[in-house]
Design an enzyme around this catalytic site. Sequence first.
Site, PDB file in Angstrom:
ATOM      1  N   SER A  39      40.773  21.333  31.117  1.00 53.88           N
ATOM      2  CA  SER A  39      41.755  21.337  30.048  1.00 53.88           C
ATOM      3  C   SER A  39      42.908  20.385  30.353  1.00 53.88           C
ATOM      4  O   SER A  39      43.341  20.257  31.502  1.00 53.88           O
ATOM      5  CB  SER A  39      42.306  22.755  29.857  1.00 53.88           C
ATOM      6  OG  SER A  39      43.379  22.764  28.936  1.00 53.88           O
ATOM      7  N   LYS A  97      34.686  19.797  19.725  1.00 52.69           N
ATOM      8  CA  LYS A  97      34.539  21.239  19.956  1.00 52.69           C
ATOM      9  C   LYS A  97      35.197  22.018  18.821  1.00 52.69           C
ATOM     10  O   LYS A  97      36.359  21.775  18.500  1.00 52.69           O
ATOM     11  CB  LYS A  97      35.185  21.630  21.286  1.00 52.69           C
ATOM     12  CG  LYS A  97      35.077  23.101  21.634  1.00 52.69           C
ATOM     13  CD  LYS A  97      35.701  23.368  22.995  1.00 52.69           C
ATOM     14  CE  LYS A  97      35.599  24.837  23.378  1.00 52.69           C
ATOM     15  NZ  LYS A  97      36.409  25.703  22.493  1.00 52.69           N
ATOM     16  N   TYR A 101      43.665  17.837  23.211  1.00 49.23           N
ATOM     17  CA  TYR A 101      44.034  18.247  21.856  1.00 49.23           C
ATOM     18  C   TYR A 101      44.639  17.042  21.149  1.00 49.23           C
ATOM     19  O   TYR A 101      45.039  16.063  21.781  1.00 49.23           O
ATOM     20  CB  TYR A 101      45.064  19.378  21.895  1.00 49.23           C
ATOM     21  CG  TYR A 101      44.589  20.635  22.578  1.00 49.23           C
ATOM     22  CD1 TYR A 101      43.715  21.508  21.932  1.00 49.23           C
ATOM     23  CD2 TYR A 101      45.025  20.972  23.864  1.00 49.23           C
ATOM     24  CE1 TYR A 101      43.281  22.668  22.547  1.00 49.23           C
ATOM     25  CE2 TYR A 101      44.600  22.130  24.486  1.00 49.23           C
ATOM     26  CZ  TYR A 101      43.730  22.975  23.830  1.00 49.23           C
ATOM     27  OH  TYR A 101      43.298  24.119  24.443  1.00 49.23           O
ATOM     28  N   GLY A 140      43.064  26.729  29.712  1.00 49.83           N
ATOM     29  CA  GLY A 140      44.391  26.327  30.192  1.00 49.83           C
ATOM     30  C   GLY A 140      44.747  26.964  31.514  1.00 49.83           C
ATOM     31  O   GLY A 140      44.008  27.793  32.047  1.00 49.83           O
ATOM     32  N   HIS A 192      36.554  29.033  19.394  1.00 43.33           N
ATOM     33  CA  HIS A 192      37.553  29.164  20.456  1.00 43.33           C
ATOM     34  C   HIS A 192      37.527  30.569  21.060  1.00 43.33           C
ATOM     35  O   HIS A 192      38.566  31.163  21.365  1.00 43.33           O
ATOM     36  CB  HIS A 192      38.951  28.826  19.940  1.00 43.33           C
ATOM     37  CG  HIS A 192      39.825  28.169  20.972  1.00 43.33           C
ATOM     38  ND1 HIS A 192      40.214  26.855  20.889  1.00 43.33           N
ATOM     39  CD2 HIS A 192      40.373  28.623  22.119  1.00 43.33           C
ATOM     40  CE1 HIS A 192      40.979  26.539  21.928  1.00 43.33           C
ATOM     41  NE2 HIS A 192      41.083  27.605  22.682  1.00 43.33           N
ATOM     42  N   THR A 239      39.162  19.368  21.431  1.00 42.84           N
ATOM     43  CA  THR A 239      39.181  20.731  20.920  1.00 42.84           C
ATOM     44  C   THR A 239      39.918  20.788  19.592  1.00 42.84           C
ATOM     45  O   THR A 239      41.080  20.400  19.493  1.00 42.84           O
ATOM     46  CB  THR A 239      39.851  21.682  21.934  1.00 42.84           C
ATOM     47  OG1 THR A 239      39.074  21.699  23.133  1.00 42.84           O
ATOM     48  CG2 THR A 239      39.940  23.094  21.378  1.00 42.84           C
TER      49      THR A 239
END
Length: 390
Positions: A110, A256, A132, A84, A280, A158
């Site tokens: 991201s 991921k 996401y 991020g 992560h 993710t």
Amino acid sequence: MASTKQWFETVAEAQRRAKKRVPKSVYLALLAGAEEGRTLSENVAAFGELGFRPRIADLPAQRDQTTTVMGQELSLPVILSPTGVQAVAPDGELAVARAAATSGTALGLSSFAGKPIEDVVAANPKTFFQVYWQGDREAIVRRLERAARAGAKGLIVTLDWTFAHRRDWGSPALPDKVNLKSMLAFAPQVIARPRWLTAFLRRGTLPDLTTPNLAEAGQAAPTFFGAYGEWMGTPPPTWHDLAWLRERWDGPFLLKGISHPEDARRAVDIGASAISVSNHGGNNLDSTPASIRLLPGIVDAVGGQVDVVLDGGIRRGGDVVKALALGARAVLVGRPYLWGMAANGETGVHNVLEILRGGIDSALLGLARSSVRDLVPEDVLVPDGFRIDH
């Protein structure tokens, strides 16, 4: 080459220089791990349990590191993982993209990045866009459509995050946005690291904590914490949701966060092109095993049907070679290149990639392997009980 003012020899040196250059809260954010940080530490320590058995003659004069992941040809088996808002340096994700291009590799961008995907793809066409499961389906589709128009070469979804905010050692304080109030609050930290602020001021800007890739038409981009709040408020996806998402992305598709062989098989079932064995970076469920311990069992579970990459704990080229020997096609790195950028901007990111390239080359030479594609499990000494297959 020896370390100089503009070049460092190891990832550890990049980390030391980063600590000296950026404000304390920024540096601590680059170290973050869930709860006690057991998984964070284990990711790194587990590589130290693996050994090599080098050869001494008939060593290859040339070593080839090229590989292909999700259809992209890479000059070395290292991809820069999506992270991020990269406000550790003025150019942020643009510096990362350019450095990756210079080293001949790809990056993940991201959806919480601080730079627009259009600009990042222009800097490096080998860009994968990360998302996401956030917001409603219509909003997700709009993000995918924008990424496709921009030329993203693949999608990274993710899933390894449980919103574990607890840090036994204390989370760093970070502002929602840079305004007069936050500037006053963080002034002592910034004054202690004047070169960091000067780099922004020379560009006529301040650190930007907004997320332009989540901006809706006609609306301002949400702040990082605003976007994070929306993500937290979205119910986690089902396998049915992920299958729906796969159908709406016409291109390479990576899930991921795989830690369980059954999830790896389900990823194959919905048509994923690749999976990342990842926790992560230790920011998911603390006490999850190191990614490298899980890798061989997951590789066995998918049987070559998809590209498998590993994320977590890579600090040197030898770590990359260990992961490849145990079945990964490539690795993703996060903290190392962020330390590099904090230490020396775009050049620092390129520096980290070239450190890893040099370490990979040395390991290939020592193992008498002429290519990363020649590596096999027997090149790594694995102690009893190291693998976790279920």
